[in-house]
Design a protein around this motif. Structure first.
Motif, PDB file in Angstrom:
ATOM      1  N   SER A  53       0.860  -1.181   0.000  1.00  0.00           N
ATOM      2  CA  SER A  53       0.000   0.000   0.000  1.00  0.00           C
ATOM      3  C   SER A  53       0.893   1.226   0.000  1.00  0.00           C
ATOM      4  N   GLY A  81      -0.507   7.966  -2.726  1.00  0.00           N
ATOM      5  CA  GLY A  81      -0.508   8.470  -4.097  1.00  0.00           C
ATOM      6  C   GLY A  81       0.316   9.738  -4.233  1.00  0.00           C
ATOM      7  N   ASP A 118      -5.445   4.731   2.122  1.00  0.00           N
ATOM      8  CA  ASP A 118      -5.701   3.300   1.899  1.00  0.00           C
ATOM      9  C   ASP A 118      -5.222   2.474   3.095  1.00  0.00           C
ATOM     10  N   ASP A 167     -10.186   1.812   1.207  1.00  0.00           N
ATOM     11  CA  ASP A 167      -9.709   3.073   0.640  1.00  0.00           C
ATOM     12  C   ASP A 167     -10.499   4.205   1.287  1.00  0.00           C
ATOM     13  N   MET A 175      -7.820  -4.840  -4.985  1.00  0.00           N
ATOM     14  CA  MET A 175      -7.090  -3.591  -5.224  1.00  0.00           C
ATOM     15  C   MET A 175      -7.981  -2.367  -5.062  1.00  0.00           C
ATOM     16  N   GLY A 219      -6.923   3.231  -6.868  1.00  0.00           N
ATOM     17  CA  GLY A 219      -5.634   3.779  -7.293  1.00  0.00           C
ATOM     18  C   GLY A 219      -4.944   2.851  -8.283  1.00  0.00           C
ATOM     19  N   ILE A 220      -5.322   1.565  -8.254  1.00  0.00           N
ATOM     20  CA  ILE A 220      -4.804   0.592  -9.211  1.00  0.00           C
ATOM     21  C   ILE A 220      -5.807   0.387 -10.352  1.00  0.00           C
ATOM     22  N   MET A 269       4.392  -0.418  -7.835  1.00  0.00           N
ATOM     23  CA  MET A 269       3.297   0.539  -7.659  1.00  0.00           C
ATOM     24  C   MET A 269       3.696   1.981  -7.942  1.00  0.00           C
ATOM     25  N   ASN A 292      -3.454   9.921 -12.881  1.00  0.00           N
ATOM     26  CA  ASN A 292      -3.858   8.910 -11.897  1.00  0.00           C
ATOM     27  C   ASN A 292      -2.837   8.855 -10.766  1.00  0.00           C
ATOM     28  N   ASP A 326      -3.929   7.064  -3.966  1.00  0.00           N
ATOM     29  CA  ASP A 326      -3.276   6.022  -3.167  1.00  0.00           C
ATOM     30  C   ASP A 326      -3.469   4.675  -3.855  1.00  0.00           C
ATOM     31  N   ARG A 327      -2.454   3.818  -3.746  1.00  0.00           N
ATOM     32  CA  ARG A 327      -2.544   2.517  -4.411  1.00  0.00           C
ATOM     33  C   ARG A 327      -2.334   1.394  -3.406  1.00  0.00           C
TER      34      ARG A 327
END
Lengths: 349, 474
Positions: free
Chosen positions: B193, B196, B208, B227, B402, B405-406, B457, B464, B467-468
């Motif tokens: 995690s 972003g 996230d 998230d 996911m 963010g992904i 990541m 874009n 947060d991922r």
């Protein structure tokens, strides 16, 4: 990536000549420069510039900031807002990427409309189409440059009508800063889950929002300025002579009254694209020469008299030459100083 | 000037000045125009007039060239630049020869032979390039003229993003990036995690979160990803509490109850009749679905506690999405129970075969229209039960959870989430088919899968920068 399209719909009628158009030119360059340093804007904002006078054109097709370079603004005759809106809607139809199952479309386009005058054409059809097809699918900000724009028409288009007091260089700077900040916050908003349209708070002494419930004051004049079109005898290049309308006290029959006079602002060269943007059908107002204060030299060849009037009614420049040739009709003649009043056609503004 | 021309010139000149010439004087004129003095003066006049006209034409041509607004296509700093420069593309006809001079330290040069502008701009900004040229037929063949052309070098968009650590002493702080690995159900779990870029740029927190748990005794595993809503001020805590809450909920289910569940699932798999279906449904609605509700209730209580202490907080401040799965391995395959509220995506992926999407993302036309666990209405609605899923699968390449963010950069739309091609692309991307040359090695011997996943990541996708978070059971 989803684009945030920003359209500038800019009035380039004659009254914008001189400082206003130069400031808009510099202002746009400033906006782009600032947006380039903002990572949100740089990746999402796409910009297009549509200009209108009597005719409307796309000066800069919709493109990302990275490929954008500031254009030079033309000037034309007339303030055909109807044509301007029509052309804007054509661009919106052509460019807007719709959301489909396969891809995410554009964010809601934002339109900045800058105008300083009263439309010289019928705007009803264009406004009706705007309301029907685009008012809810875009966000429009209409800005009146000075107090002379037709605010009633602008309020029909959008609830975001602003009055911009464009009387000094600093005010222009402050204005374009506000536009830049609003674009930045909008581009940030799309990435952080907002609505994508966020105007920042303007400096009230420069830009004020009009309350949609209040009827705007009717403009006292159609225009703040009157503009004449001349042509240089030597270079054949067109130029515009701009006068600011003002009143001055005069004694009429022992009574003090205010009379209308026009004070010279300056004469400016335009390129021949000027005629491309003119509305040929529009009529012209007549102004008496005795109301004019000050006369310009020719901005092209420097001839002493930039406001010589041929028999054909058109304006050109004159110097010390004995025989002058009118660059409009080809008529040759000797010029002297006219006595008394003469009516000349002003451009549409 | 020829004799004839001289005569014409002088008679015209006299006429213009209103000097009359009689017959007798005409003969005198003939002699006069042949005098050496007149011949020389006429020659001078002729040269002067020629020069005058030439200068005037040169001036007009120069003026026209100078008035033209010339701009070269924009460059980008540190990115190779190549353009062919030709006069015709700018409508400059009256130039005989020219060269371009770029500012010395810019790193860009012009090759006069090929007309090619090339190099890599070292600096960003607006630069003036000198066009040095000679006109066609100019009076002084050696003279050069200059005109400035503007050349814009854009900054590298990647370098504009700052990376400001979030304040570690701030309320509800958590690390800006985390990774974890675990073993469960005879598989491996890698999860990462990361904050972003948009949050890193502002120095704000990662919203996230994730949590996982495997009980070897019961054989059940839980994986949760959440998230926090960007617009909610404490959503980082909301997502954390949601994930922890889910794991705790399943930890607290007694072992014998899991035994019963084993039987229910086994019976369902064996018979698929009404009775076994109902038994399974009963578990899902009566027991499993209590997890999100209990977590919601915990958030309500937590908010109330803080508010009782005088903090100005609302439930909305903890808005978060939540995705989780409860997994169990059987002899006949894997049972997968899932729940989802909000966006992001989770699926059971079989490479080059198919993907089973678990739950439909709550996405609106515009961002920010998703649903959150903190919204009481999600429980009131009958659509609540659509959020719960149950599958039995034989095998899988990966079970993936996911955050958006992904999914936003990798799938773009919810429809694409159902397409196996897009999942194959994602898997290939993870396995090294990307511009950054980053590979995640999913071999079970690899100890660094989670670290590699965290590096992966960092992928670049314009616009874009949310947060991922991704959890992969493989």
């Amino acid at each position: 990536m989803r684009r945030l399209p920003i359209y500038f719909l800019i009035d380039i009628s004659e009254s914008m000549i001189g400082e206003p158009i130069q400031m808009v030119e510099e202002g746009l360059a400033m906006i782009i420069k600032a947006l380039k340093e903002d990572p949100y804007a740089l990746e999402t904002v796409h910009i297009s510039i549509v200009v209108f006078a009597g005719q409307a054109r796309t000066l800069v097709p919709l493109q990302e900031i990275i490929t954008f370079y500031p254009p030079r603004f033309p000037i034309g005759g007339g303030t055909s807002l109807g044509n301007g809106l029509g052309h804007l809607m054509y661009e919106l139809r052509k460019n807007t990427i719709q959301t489909t199952a396969e891809q995410k479309g554009d964010w809601k386009p934002i339109v900045f409309l800058f105008t300083d005058g009263v439309p010289t054409d019928d705007t009803q059809v264009a406004i009706a189409e705007w309301k029907k097809n685009w008012a809810s699918k875009s966000s429009m900000v209409a800005v009146s440059f000075g107090e002379e724009a037709d605010l009633e028409v602008l309020q029909k288009l959008t609830e975001n009508v602003f009055m911009f007091k464009n009387t000094s260089v600093n005010q222009y700077k402050s204005f374009f800063k506000w536009v830049t900040a609003s674009i930045k916050s909008s581009s940030m908003s799309v990435e952080t889950g907002g609505t994508g349209f966020e105007l920042t708070k303007p400096d009230e002494s420069v830009i004020s929002k009009l309350d949609p419930r209040e009827m705007p004051p009717k403009p006292r004049f159609d225009h703040n300025f009157t503009v004449f079109t001349g042509k240089c005898q030597h270079s054949q290049k067109p130029y515009l002579i701009k006068y600011r309308r003002t009143t001055q006290p005069t004694m009429v029959g022992g009574m003090e009254m205010n009379s209308l006079v026009y004070r010279l602002v300056g004469a400016y060269l335009v390129d021949s694209s000027y005629f491309d943007y003119c509305d040929e059908t529009g009529g012209a107002n007549k102004v008496g020469t005795d109301e004019l204060q000050g006369a310009p030299t020719c901005p092209s060849c420097g001839n002493q008299y930039g406001l010589s009037i041929c028999q054909c009614g058109k304006i050109h420049c004159c110097g010390n030459e004995e025989i002058s040739t009118c660059p409009w009709c080809g008529n040759k003649g000797r010029y002297g100083f006219g006595e008394g009043r003469m009516d000349i056609n002003s451009a549409q503004g | 000037m020829e004799r004839q021309q001289r005569r014409l010139y002088i008679t015209q000149l006299l006429k213009q000045r209103s000097v009359d010439i009689t017959e007798k004087q005409s003969a005198l004129l003939d002699a006069y125009i042949d005098s050496e003095e007149v011949i020389e003066q006429c020659r001078l006049i002729s040269v002067t007039t020629e020069n005058l006209i030439m200068n005037l034409q040169e001036n007009i041509a120069l003026n026209n060239i100078r008035e033209k607004l010339l701009q070269l296509p924009n460059g980008t700093v540190d990115k190779p630049y190549a353009q062919v420069f030709s006069l015709s593309q700018y409508g400059l006809e009256k130039i005989a020869s020219f060269t371009l001079q770029f500012p010395e330290s810019l790193g860009i040069t012009y090759d006069q032979q090929t007309g090619q502008i090339s190099g890599t701009p070292l600096d960003q900004g607006e630069f003036r390039v000198k066009l040095i040229f000679k006109l066609t037929n100019q009076s002084d063949p050696e003279k050069t003229h200059e005109k400035e052309i503007s050349f814009v070098v854009n900054p590298d968009p990647k370098k504009l993003w700052k990376n400001i650590p979030s304040p570690a002493d701030g309320i509800f702080w958590k690390p800006d990036e985390v990774k974890d690995a675990a073993e469960m159900l005879g598989h491996k779990l890698a999860v990462a995690s990361k904050r972003g870029r948009s949050h890193a740029h502002e120095g704000i927190y990662r919203d996230d979160d994730f949590e996982h748990y495997f009980d070897a005794q019961t054989g059940y595993a839980v994986i949760a990803v959440a998230d926090g809503a960007g617009s909610a001020k404490y959503s980082r805590k909301g997502s954390q509490l949601a994930c922890e809450g889910v794991v705790n909920f399943f930890k607290n289910i007694p072992a014998d109850e899991y035994k019963q569940l084993d039987d229910v699932i086994t019976a369902y798999h064996a018979h698929k009749d009404e009775a076994s279906k109902n038994a399974l449904n009963e578990f899902l609605t009566q027991r499993f679905s209590k997890a999100p509700f209990e977590v919601h209730q915990q958030l309500v209580n937590y908010t109330a506690e803080l508010a009782a202490n005088g903090d100005e907080v609302k439930l909305k401040d903890f808005s978060t999405t939540l995705l989780f799965v409860l997994l169990r391995r059987f002899e006949f395959g894997y049972s997968v129970m899932s729940f989802s509220v909000g966006d992001g995506g989770m699926g059971i992926y079989r490479r080059n075969e198919d993907v089973t999407l678990l739950g439909t993302p709550d996405g609106g036309e515009f961002a920010g229209q998703t649903r959150f666990l903190t919204m009481p209405e999600i429980f009131a609605d009958t659509s609540f039960y659509k959020r719960i899923g149950f599958r039995i699968v034989q095998d899988f390449t990966a079970i993936v959870l996911m955050s958006d963010g992904i999914t936003d950069p990798k799938f773009q739309t919810d429809a694409n989430l159902t397409r196996i091609e897009k999942w194959d692309e994602l898997w290939d991307d993870l396995c090294g088919k990307n511009n950054d040359g980053v590979t995640v090695n999913f071999s079970t011997e690899n100890e660094n899968t989670a670290t590699e996943l965290l590096n992966w990541m960092d992928f670049w996708s314009p616009g874009n920068h949310d947060d991922r978070t991704i959890a992969i059971l493989y």
